[in-house]
Design an enzyme around this catalytic site. Structure first.
Site, PDB file in Angstrom:
ATOM      1  N   ASP A  50     -43.134 -70.817 -54.134  1.00 38.11           N
ATOM      2  CA  ASP A  50     -43.194 -69.379 -54.395  1.00 38.11           C
ATOM      3  C   ASP A  50     -44.576 -68.986 -54.921  1.00 38.11           C
ATOM      4  O   ASP A  50     -45.142 -67.960 -54.537  1.00 38.11           O
ATOM      5  CB  ASP A  50     -42.143 -68.968 -55.435  1.00 38.11           C
ATOM      6  N   GLU A  86     -39.857 -79.845 -44.597  1.00 36.84           N
ATOM      7  CA  GLU A  86     -39.486 -78.718 -43.727  1.00 36.84           C
ATOM      8  C   GLU A  86     -40.184 -78.820 -42.379  1.00 36.84           C
ATOM      9  O   GLU A  86     -39.574 -78.577 -41.330  1.00 36.84           O
ATOM     10  CB  GLU A  86     -39.828 -77.397 -44.426  1.00 36.84           C
TER      11      GLU A  86
END
Length: 315
Positions: free
Chosen positions: A269, A204
């Site tokens: 997460d 990312e």
């Protein structure tokens, strides 16, 4: 510089942490079965389904992970008016996670259906579309209502359209003095400007900065991006290389701890949820990062979207 772990706060302290999670939720649906033969219709395995399981995914998994550490959690999101939304609501209630669900009748609640045979994922089928702008406007109003009741805000962006108003939300949260953590998606990081912390993984970050030659070059790219976006810190999660926190003091590296990696699903997460739970009860970010790294090392040893309890984290 390598960061070490300070003592983990006791459960009683964690229970004072109030975390608001905002973002794209999904229902992670698993069909487990036996594979005994190949289909005569096509060269694919035939799975005889013997068990079904539903789990909370996306931003809902972030909420689960913070709640597993004993934080008080509220989840704000957009869902459809369908069976998966009802199932999500029931699963959240089971976990005692307070949910503010904005329903859009035209929206399909996101479902990721995974077919598992012989302990391997054979197929994934996704069901989704984009939420309505009117419902997203309601999300912004709901966010303002919830903000004052929480200590820290997490934005879990899966690029599904539920965070159309994230620039305004970040601005209002920071104006209210709340730390803002963002798990980013896509290539438009300008929409996250002003957040406290961004938590991209290697691929990312490389989409935004381009590839780096070495650690020095990585530091230059990360710090430049951090300054451009006016972030307090950027936390790069690096899989088997651990994670590195870039802030005003420089780079703080935490090596990976995982001894056995079974499934990396949802590890990001777990990282941001652990950070949120600890920041919400007052732990400084640099001290929270090693615990987030430890939580990730534990969760990758579990199958599918999973969470780590305070007892497991304490070890």
């Amino acid at each position: 510089m390598t960061a070490a772990r300070v003592p983990l706060p006791p459960v009683e302290a964690m229970r004072r942490s109030r975390v608001l999670v905002v973002g794209d939720v999904m229902l992670d649906r698993y069909w487990f079965g036996a594979v005994d033969r190949i289909s005569p219709e096509a060269p694919v395995p035939v799975v005889r389904v013997t068990r079904e399981e539903d789990r909370l995914g996306g931003a809902a998994n972030v909420a689960v992970n913070s709640q597993a550490l004993e934080a008080q959690v509220t989840l704000l999101t957009v869902v459809g008016d369908d069976e998966p939304a009802t199932r999500l609501e029931a699963l959240l209630a089971q976990r005692q996670i307070r949910a503010v669900l904005r329903r859009d009748p035209a929206l399909k609640t996101i479902v990721k259906l995974r077919v598992i045979g012989r302990s391997q994922q054979l197929l994934r089928v996704d069901f989704e579309n984009t939420p309505d702008h009117e419902v997203l406007d309601q999300m912004l109003a709901s966010f303002e209502e919830q903000l004052s009741q929480h200590d820290v805000v997490v934005f879990s962006d899966y690029g599904k359209g539920g965070l159309a108003h994230i620039p305004q939300m970040i601005q209002r949260a920071r104006a209210a003095g709340r730390p803002v953590l963002v798990d980013p998606k896509g290539i438009d990081y300008a929409r996250y400007a002003g957040a406290s912390v961004l938590t991209p993984n290697r691929s990312e970050l490389a989409l935004i900065t381009g590839p780096w030659r070495d650690e020095t070059h990585l530091g230059e790219l990360a710090q430049s991006l951090r300054r451009d976006l006016q972030l307090e810190a950027l936390l790069l999660t690096r899989s088997e290389e651990g994670m590195t926190l870039f802030d005003d003091a420089g780079a703080h590296h935490v090596p990976a701890e995982a001894r056995e990696v079974f499934d990396v699903t949802g590890a990001g997460d777990t990282v941001i949820a652990t950070l949120a739970a600890l920041l919400g009860m007052g732990m400084p970010l640099a001290q929270a990062v090693p615990w987030a790294n430890h939580a990730a090392s534990l969760v990758v040893g579990k199958f599918g979207t999973a969470s780590i309890s305070h007892t497991e984290l304490q070890g």
